[in-house]
Design a protein around this motif. Structure first.
Motif, PDB file in Angstrom:
ATOM      1  N   LEU A 187       0.947  -0.652  -0.400  1.00  0.00           N
ATOM      2  CA  LEU A 187       0.537  -0.385  -0.315  1.00  0.00           C
ATOM      3  C   LEU A 187       0.871   1.337  -0.621  1.00  0.00           C
ATOM      4  N   LYS A 188       2.081   1.228   0.523  1.00  0.00           N
ATOM      5  CA  LYS A 188       2.806   2.630   1.091  1.00  0.00           C
ATOM      6  C   LYS A 188       3.785   2.657  -0.432  1.00  0.00           C
ATOM      7  N   VAL A 189       4.315   1.337  -1.481  1.00  0.00           N
ATOM      8  CA  VAL A 189       4.803   1.975  -2.228  1.00  0.00           C
ATOM      9  C   VAL A 189       3.575   2.585  -3.540  1.00  0.00           C
ATOM     10  N   ASN A 190       2.498   1.369  -3.562  1.00  0.00           N
ATOM     11  CA  ASN A 190       1.848   1.959  -4.559  1.00  0.00           C
ATOM     12  C   ASN A 190       0.845   3.899  -4.281  1.00  0.00           C
ATOM     13  N   GLU A 191       1.164   3.853  -2.882  1.00  0.00           N
ATOM     14  CA  GLU A 191       0.661   5.773  -2.700  1.00  0.00           C
ATOM     15  C   GLU A 191       1.986   6.218  -3.029  1.00  0.00           C
ATOM     16  N   GLU A 192       3.312   5.821  -2.693  1.00  0.00           N
ATOM     17  CA  GLU A 192       4.683   6.693  -3.416  1.00  0.00           C
ATOM     18  C   GLU A 192       4.503   7.045  -5.010  1.00  0.00           C
ATOM     19  N   GLU A 193       4.146   5.485  -5.852  1.00  0.00           N
ATOM     20  CA  GLU A 193       4.477   6.078  -6.667  1.00  0.00           C
ATOM     21  C   GLU A 193       3.632   7.077  -7.505  1.00  0.00           C
ATOM     22  N   LYS A 194       3.022   7.235  -6.888  1.00  0.00           N
ATOM     23  CA  LYS A 194       1.956   8.522  -7.662  1.00  0.00           C
ATOM     24  C   LYS A 194       2.148   9.423  -7.604  1.00  0.00           C
ATOM     25  N   LEU A 195       2.756   9.556  -6.552  1.00  0.00           N
ATOM     26  CA  LEU A 195       3.312  11.157  -6.494  1.00  0.00           C
ATOM     27  C   LEU A 195       4.666  11.284  -7.269  1.00  0.00           C
ATOM     28  N   THR A 196       4.353  12.608  -7.646  1.00  0.00           N
ATOM     29  CA  THR A 196       5.271  13.590  -8.318  1.00  0.00           C
ATOM     30  C   THR A 196       5.635  14.757  -7.493  1.00  0.00           C
ATOM     31  N   THR A 197       8.258  14.671  -8.257  1.00  0.00           N
ATOM     32  CA  THR A 197       8.432  15.637  -7.684  1.00  0.00           C
ATOM     33  C   THR A 197       7.452  17.075  -7.213  1.00  0.00           C
ATOM     34  N   GLU A 198       6.969  17.498  -8.282  1.00  0.00           N
ATOM     35  CA  GLU A 198       6.229  18.959  -7.970  1.00  0.00           C
ATOM     36  C   GLU A 198       5.067  18.941  -7.194  1.00  0.00           C
ATOM     37  N   PHE A 199       4.379  17.431  -7.538  1.00  0.00           N
ATOM     38  CA  PHE A 199       3.206  17.133  -5.996  1.00  0.00           C
ATOM     39  C   PHE A 199       4.223  17.326  -4.731  1.00  0.00           C
ATOM     40  N   ILE A 200       4.767  17.038  -4.472  1.00  0.00           N
ATOM     41  CA  ILE A 200       6.257  17.007  -3.452  1.00  0.00           C
ATOM     42  C   ILE A 200       6.512  18.641  -2.969  1.00  0.00           C
ATOM     43  N   ASP A 201       6.940  19.277  -4.045  1.00  0.00           N
ATOM     44  CA  ASP A 201       7.254  20.805  -3.297  1.00  0.00           C
ATOM     45  C   ASP A 201       6.508  21.233  -3.874  1.00  0.00           C
ATOM     46  N   ASP A 202       4.827  20.932  -3.785  1.00  0.00           N
ATOM     47  CA  ASP A 202       3.781  21.965  -3.806  1.00  0.00           C
ATOM     48  C   ASP A 202       3.500  22.542  -2.202  1.00  0.00           C
ATOM     49  N   TYR A 203       3.501  21.058  -1.565  1.00  0.00           N
ATOM     50  CA  TYR A 203       2.929  20.495  -0.261  1.00  0.00           C
ATOM     51  C   TYR A 203       4.418  20.511   0.817  1.00  0.00           C
ATOM     52  N   ILE A 204       5.214  20.755   0.070  1.00  0.00           N
ATOM     53  CA  ILE A 204       6.321  21.689   1.130  1.00  0.00           C
ATOM     54  C   ILE A 204       6.374  23.253   1.675  1.00  0.00           C
ATOM     55  N   GLU A 205       6.241  23.300   0.073  1.00  0.00           N
ATOM     56  CA  GLU A 205       5.903  25.422   0.160  1.00  0.00           C
ATOM     57  C   GLU A 205       4.572  25.839   0.841  1.00  0.00           C
ATOM     58  N   LYS A 206       3.760  24.765   1.548  1.00  0.00           N
ATOM     59  CA  LYS A 206       2.237  24.822   2.279  1.00  0.00           C
ATOM     60  C   LYS A 206       2.693  24.729   3.012  1.00  0.00           C
ATOM     61  N   ASN A 207       3.608  23.607   3.797  1.00  0.00           N
ATOM     62  CA  ASN A 207       3.064  23.595   5.220  1.00  0.00           C
ATOM     63  C   ASN A 207       4.945  24.169   5.180  1.00  0.00           C
TER      64      ASN A 207
END
Length: 464
Positions: A187-207
Motif C-alpha cells: 500500500l505504501k509503495v503504491n501511494e508513493e508511486e502516485k506522487l510526483t516531485t512537483e506535487f511534493i514540492d508544492d506540499y513543502i511550500e504550503k507546510n
C-alpha cells in the motif's frame, strides 16, 4: 550481533529454568481462591477483544514480541532520542516513560493491539499473500537455536506462549504477521508511486513549518529557584555583557569557554559545536521561537531573551533558516551496541574480516545476520558522526567502522536517493496521512474492547 547473542543467552537460561518455573507456579496457584483462579484463567484466555473475537494472551504476546523486536531493530542507533526520555534496553519497559501518560510497555501494547486490529480488518486482502519462504526461514533459525540445547520447537513455543501452543499455531500467527506487513508495504509503495516531485514540492511550500530548519547558537545564564532579584539581575547583566562582545559566529564559542565554569569548559574547548542547534520550527522552545522565526531575521542577528521555564537568560545568535536540501541516503548498517559486553572486540573483528576480503556488497552482508538496510534516510535522522561520514565525498561501495556514544556502526554506502531530505519527509507525511485515513475507514467495524484493562492507551490522554 552481540545483542542477538545476549538475547539467545538469556533465552537459553530461561528455558533451563522451565521446570522450576512450572513447579513454583503450581504451588502459587494452589494458594489462590477459586474465584481468583477463574479470573486468572479468563485473563490467560482473553487479553482483549477485536469486535466480538477473543484475542488470547498467547497470541497478543506473540505479536507484541515480533513488533517490539522490529521496532528495536529499526531504531537501534536512535533509542536514546525516542519518546520522553529515550529507551534503555537493560531496564524494564514498564519502568520507562514513553510520554507523560504511557510507559514504553503501554506503547508496545498499543502498537500490538492496533496491528492485530488491522489483521482482522484486512483478512481478505492478506489471505492469499504467499509468505511460506519467509515463515520457513524464520522457523529454521529458531530450530537451529533451540536444537543445540536439546529442546524441541514445540517446547520453546509452549514455554513462551502457553502449554497448548504448538508449532502449527505459531506458524499461523507468523504467516499473518508477514502477510500483513507485506500488504502494508505494498500500500505504501503504491501511494508513493502516485506522487510526483512537483506535487511534493508544492506540499513543502504550503507546510513550511514542518520542513524549515532554524540553525542558531545559544548560551544560558541561569538564576536560582529562590527568585532573588539580585541573582536574576546578575544573570541578565552577564548575558548582556556576553552579547555585546559577540563579533561573529566563531567568537560565540570563545565566549562560551570564557563564561563557562572552569570544571566544564572542556566541553566547549573540545567541541566548537557545543552551542550550535538546528531545530524544526515546531520543536523550538516557545520563548525563542518568535524571535528566531521572524522573516526579517538575517545571519549575525543576536539578542538576549528571558526563558521563565528554564529560569535563564538565553544569548541567541541567528545563523540560518532553510529547507533541508541534502540528499536522502541509502546504506547498510551493522550496529554493535555498547550496552553489551565485547562490543569493541566484535567491531574490530568485523573490520579486520572486511579488510582482508574482496570488499563486495555480498561480502559485507555476509559479515553479520543483523545488518539493516537504511533506505531513504534523511539528514536529521543521523547523529553527527554518521552524518559527517555519509555526507562527505562518498562512492558506492565505501565502507567504514564508525564509533558513536551508543555503539559501533559498520556502514556500507549505497547509491543516494533521488529525493532530498525534505522531499522524503514530505512524501512520508503525505503517504502516512493517506494510509491512516484508509486504515481507519477499514477498521471502524473492528473496535478494540479491553475488559481486563490491559490497554492503558485506550483510557488515557497524554498530558499537554
Amino acid at each position: 550481533m552481540k545483542k542477538k547473542n545476549e538475547k539467545k543467552y538469556n533465552e537459553n537460561n530461561r528455558i533451563k529454568l522451565f521446570i522450576a518455573v512450572i513447579i513454583i507456579g503450581f504451588i502459587g496457584i494452589l494458594s489462590y481462591s477459586l474465584i481468583k483462579e477463574y479470573q486468572e484463567k479468563a485473563r490467560e484466555e482473553q487479553y482483549c477483544k477485536i469486535a466480538d473475537e477473543k484475542i488470547s494472551t498467547s497470541e497478543f504476546q506473540f505479536y507484541k514480541n515480533m513488533i517490539t523486536e522490529d521496532f528495536l531493530n529499526k531504531n537501534d542507533d536512535n533509542l536514546n532520542r525516542l519518546g520522553k526520555d529515550g529507551l534503555t534496553l537493560n531496564k524494564s519497559y514498564k519502568s520507562q516513560k514513553y510520554n507523560t501518560a504511557l510507559t514504553w510497555d503501554d506503547y508496545f501494547n498499543q502498537l500490538t493491539a492496533t496491528f492485530i486490529q488491522q489483521t482482522r480488518a484486512f483478512q481478505k486482502e492478506i489471505k492469499n499473500i504467499d509468505v511460506k519462504n519467509k515463515v520457513y526461514d524464520w522457523k529454521e533459525k529458531i530450530k537451529q537455536d533451540v536444537s543445540a540445547e536439546g529442546i524441541s520447537i514445540d517446547d520453546y513455543f509452549q514455554y513462551y506462549y502457553g502449554k497448548d501452543i504448538t508449532e502449527k499455531t505459531v506458524t499461523k500467527w507468523m504467516s499473518t504477521y508477514f502477510a500483513m506487513n507485506e500488504y502494508l508495504e505494498k500500500l505504501k509503495v503504491n501511494e508513493e508511486e502516485k506522487l510526483t516531485t512537483e506535487f511534493i514540492d508544492d506540499y513543502i511550500e504550503k507546510n513550511q513549518e514542518d520542513f524549515k530548519k532554524i540553525t542558531y547558537r545559544a548560551y544560558d545564564f541561569y538564576y536560582t529557584n529562590d527568585n532573588k532579584q539580585s541573582q536574576e539581575q546578575s544573570s541578565e547583566d552577564k548575558a548582556n555583557e556576553f552579547l555585546n562582545q559577540i563579533t561573529d559566529e566563531s567568537s560565540f564559542n570563545d565566549l562560551c569557554i570564557q563564561y563557562e565554569p572552569e570544571n566544564s569548559q572542556i566541553s566547549y574547548k573540545n567541541n566548537k559545536d557545543n552551542s550550535l542547534y538546528t531545530s524544526n520550527i515546531k520543536t523550538l522552545n516557545k520563548s525563542i521561537r518568535e524571535w528566531l522565526t521572524d522573516p526579517l531575521r538575517v545571519t549575525g542577528d543576536k539578542t538576549v531573551i528571558k526563558d521563565k521555564e528554564s529560569k535563564s537568560y538565553k544569548v541567541l545568535y541567528f545563523i540560518s533558516s532553510e529547507i533541508d536540501t541534502l540528499n536522502g541516503l541509502n546504506f547498510y548498517d551493522i550496529f554493535i551496541d555498547k550496552q553489551y559486553g565485547g562490543a569493541t572486540e566484535t567491531a574490530i573483528e568485523l573490520q579486520e574480516d572486511w579488510k582482508h576480503s574482496d570488499k563486495t556488497e555480498e561480502k559485507f552482508l555476509s559479515l553479520s545476520e543483523s545488518y539493516n538496510k537504511k533506505y531513504n534516510i534523511t539528514s536529521d535522522e543521523l547523529n553527527k558522526e554518521l552524518k559527517n561520514w555519509l555526507y562527505s565525498d562518498r562512492e558506492v561501495g565505501d565502507a567504514e567502522l564508525i564509533e558513536t556514544n551508543e555503539g559501533y556502526h559498520f556502514i556500507y554506502y549505497l547509491e543516494p536517493s533521488t529525493l532530498n531530505s525534505s522531499q522524503i519527509k514530505a512524501r512520508n507525511q503525505i503517504v502516512n496521512n493517506t494510509l491512516e485515513k484508509m486504515i481507519q475507514k477499514q477498521i471502524k467495524d473492528y473496535p478494540i474492547k479491553d475488559k481486563f484493562n490491559n490497554l492503558k492507551y485506550l483510557r488515557v490522554t497524554e498530558e499537554k
